[in-house]
Design a protein around this motif. Structure first.
Motif, mmCIF file in Angstrom:
data_model
loop_
_atom_site.group_PDB
_atom_site.id
_atom_site.type_symbol
_atom_site.label_atom_id
_atom_site.label_comp_id
_atom_site.label_asym_id
_atom_site.label_seq_id
_atom_site.Cartn_x
_atom_site.Cartn_y
_atom_site.Cartn_z
ATOM 1 N N LEU A 166 10.099 -55.384 69.558
ATOM 2 C CA LEU A 166 10.163 -53.931 69.414
ATOM 3 C C LEU A 166 9.996 -53.538 67.954
ATOM 4 N N ASP A 167 9.574 -52.308 67.746
ATOM 5 C CA ASP A 167 9.424 -51.742 66.408
ATOM 6 C C ASP A 167 10.328 -50.524 66.285
ATOM 7 N N SER A 168 10.740 -50.212 65.061
ATOM 8 C CA SER A 168 11.576 -49.025 64.842
ATOM 9 C C SER A 168 11.024 -48.198 63.695
ATOM 10 N N GLN A 169 11.374 -46.916 63.702
ATOM 11 C CA GLN A 169 10.953 -45.992 62.653
ATOM 12 C C GLN A 169 12.035 -44.945 62.463
ATOM 13 N N HIS A 170 12.436 -44.709 61.218
ATOM 14 C CA HIS A 170 13.440 -43.697 60.896
ATOM 15 C C HIS A 170 12.757 -42.358 60.676
ATOM 16 N N PHE A 171 13.282 -41.306 61.271
ATOM 17 C CA PHE A 171 12.781 -39.961 61.020
ATOM 18 C C PHE A 171 13.478 -39.395 59.784
ATOM 19 N N SER A 172 12.779 -38.553 59.044
ATOM 20 C CA SER A 172 13.317 -38.049 57.780
ATOM 21 C C SER A 172 14.372 -36.966 57.975
ATOM 22 N N ASP A 173 14.350 -36.255 59.113
ATOM 23 C CA ASP A 173 15.236 -35.095 59.280
ATOM 24 C C ASP A 173 16.489 -35.451 60.063
ATOM 25 N N GLY A 174 17.252 -36.414 59.555
ATOM 26 C CA GLY A 174 18.515 -36.755 60.203
ATOM 27 C C GLY A 174 18.696 -38.248 60.337
ATOM 28 N N ASP A 175 19.528 -38.638 61.293
ATOM 29 C CA ASP A 175 19.885 -40.045 61.478
ATOM 30 C C ASP A 175 19.266 -40.641 62.731
ATOM 31 N N LYS A 178 13.484 -44.213 66.018
ATOM 32 C CA LYS A 178 12.593 -44.362 67.172
ATOM 33 C C LYS A 178 12.332 -45.837 67.433
ATOM 34 N N PHE A 179 12.391 -46.251 68.703
ATOM 35 C CA PHE A 179 12.129 -47.631 69.087
ATOM 36 C C PHE A 179 11.049 -47.667 70.169
ATOM 37 N N THR A 180 10.017 -48.482 69.931
ATOM 38 C CA THR A 180 8.950 -48.673 70.905
ATOM 39 C C THR A 180 8.653 -50.163 71.015
ATOM 40 N N LYS A 181 7.804 -50.508 71.965
ATOM 41 C CA LYS A 181 7.359 -51.884 72.066
ATOM 42 C C LYS A 181 6.652 -52.284 70.772
ATOM 43 N N SER A 182 6.722 -53.550 70.428
ATOM 44 C CA SER A 182 6.113 -54.039 69.196
ATOM 45 C C SER A 182 4.620 -53.731 69.158
ATOM 46 N N GLY A 183 4.167 -53.277 67.999
ATOM 47 C CA GLY A 183 2.746 -53.002 67.811
ATOM 48 C C GLY A 183 2.299 -51.619 68.219
ATOM 49 N N ILE A 184 3.215 -50.813 68.726
ATOM 50 C CA ILE A 184 2.864 -49.450 69.144
ATOM 51 C C ILE A 184 2.937 -48.521 67.927
ATOM 52 N N THR A 185 1.799 -48.017 67.520
ATOM 53 C CA THR A 185 1.715 -47.118 66.366
ATOM 54 C C THR A 185 0.671 -46.040 66.630
ATOM 55 N N LYS A 186 0.739 -45.001 65.846
ATOM 56 C CA LYS A 186 -0.270 -43.957 65.948
ATOM 57 C C LYS A 186 -1.646 -44.498 65.546
ATOM 58 N N GLU A 187 -1.685 -45.391 64.557
ATOM 59 C CA GLU A 187 -2.978 -45.899 64.110
ATOM 60 C C GLU A 187 -3.645 -46.782 65.162
ATOM 61 N N LYS A 188 -2.855 -47.548 65.906
ATOM 62 C CA LYS A 188 -3.433 -48.346 66.992
ATOM 63 C C LYS A 188 -4.009 -47.419 68.057
ATOM 64 N N ALA A 189 -3.313 -46.339 68.330
ATOM 65 C CA ALA A 189 -3.809 -45.352 69.290
ATOM 66 C C ALA A 189 -5.118 -44.733 68.807
ATOM 67 N N ILE A 190 -5.212 -44.492 67.511
ATOM 68 C CA ILE A 190 -6.423 -43.900 66.940
ATOM 69 C C ILE A 190 -7.622 -44.831 67.118
#
Length: 258
Positions: A166-175, A178-190
């Motif tokens: 799995l992969d994680s990403q912190h959002f800037s507006d709070g605590d 986000k957790f998704t399956k490994s390798g899931i990114t906006k750039e891969k979608a692009i």
């Protein structure tokens, strides 16, 4: 860069104003772009059904949702990557053990957005659309994306280390994390979108404001940071426009695209 064919927009902090509305002026400019033949795309961490409720009559050709876990092109799904029911249950159980039994959790599925509100769900604002309240007891759905409110960053790392894949990403507006399956990114979608349209990434203009948008802005022909973007996004962007409150997307499109 090549003449742009695709215009790609994050939602929160980018296309949407702080009150989670799409301004009449921005909608007008986006409609003109469609009339001129540009392909309009949304790239967001929001779940699909959730984000559509904020777009009003705008019907994007491309919809990247749940941070790239679900991708549609002209209504057809080209990427769908989810945690199994067993994996989803295991993650929620581990999140509660590591981050506290009362930690707030949201789950995107293919059809809905679920949330274990700490307060009465009827008292929540509608900034996250039509969420379904659940305490996640006997939750039997595959999750495209899971978000957890974690007040101590070290606990987020512990949660990641507890699982492989799995992969994680912190959002800037709070605590929120986000957790998704490994390798899931906006750039891969692009990249998948470019294959579907037989286009090059150089033909895309992308707009964003938060950490999850950095890869997207880097990979596209032109990456535009909003005036309200975090500094890390501005540092890697090719250009900076006005803030989301000042119709920064529309201002840039009117000056450089149409």
């Amino acid at each position: 860069m090549e003449k742009p064919q695709i215009l790609l927009f994050d939602l929160d902090g980018t296309l949407l104003r702080n009150d989670k509305t799409l301004s009449e002026y921005t909608l007008e400019i986006l409609s003109k772009c469609k009339e001129c033949g540009y392909i309009i795309g949304i790239s967001t961490s929001r779940g699909e059904q959730n984000c559509l409720s904020f777009l009003r009559e705008l019907k994007p050709d491309i919809l990247i949702s749940s941070g790239g876990a679900l991708v549609r092109v002209n209504g057809k799904i080209i990427i769908s990557s989810s945690f199994s029911v067993t994996e989803t249950k295991g993650f929620i159980e581990s999140a509660r053990k590591i981050c506290g039994m009362d930690c707030e959790i949201t789950v995107d599925t293919l059809d809905a957005h679920y949330w274990n509100y700490k307060t009465n769900p009827k008292e929540q604002d509608q900034s996250w659309g039509d969420s379904i309240y659940t305490d996640f007891t006997d939750f039997n759905h595959e999750a495209l994306k899971i978000c957890v409110e974690i007040h101590q960053p070290g606990l987020a790392q512990r949660l990641c280390e507890h699982f492989s894949g799995l992969d994680s990403q912190h959002f800037s507006d709070g605590d929120w994390y986000k957790f998704t399956k490994s390798g899931i990114t906006k750039e891969k979608a692009i990249l998948a979108i470019c294959e579907a349209y037989h286009a090059e990434v150089a033909e895309i203009v992308a707009f964003g404001d938060d950490y999850a948008d950095i890869g997207m802005l880097k990979i596209c022909g032109i990456g535009v940071a909003m005036g309200n973007a975090v500094q890390e996004v501005k540092d890697i962007a090719d250009d900076i426009t006005l803030s989301n409150e000042d119709d920064g997307v529309a201002a840039y499109l009117k000056k450089w695209i149409i």
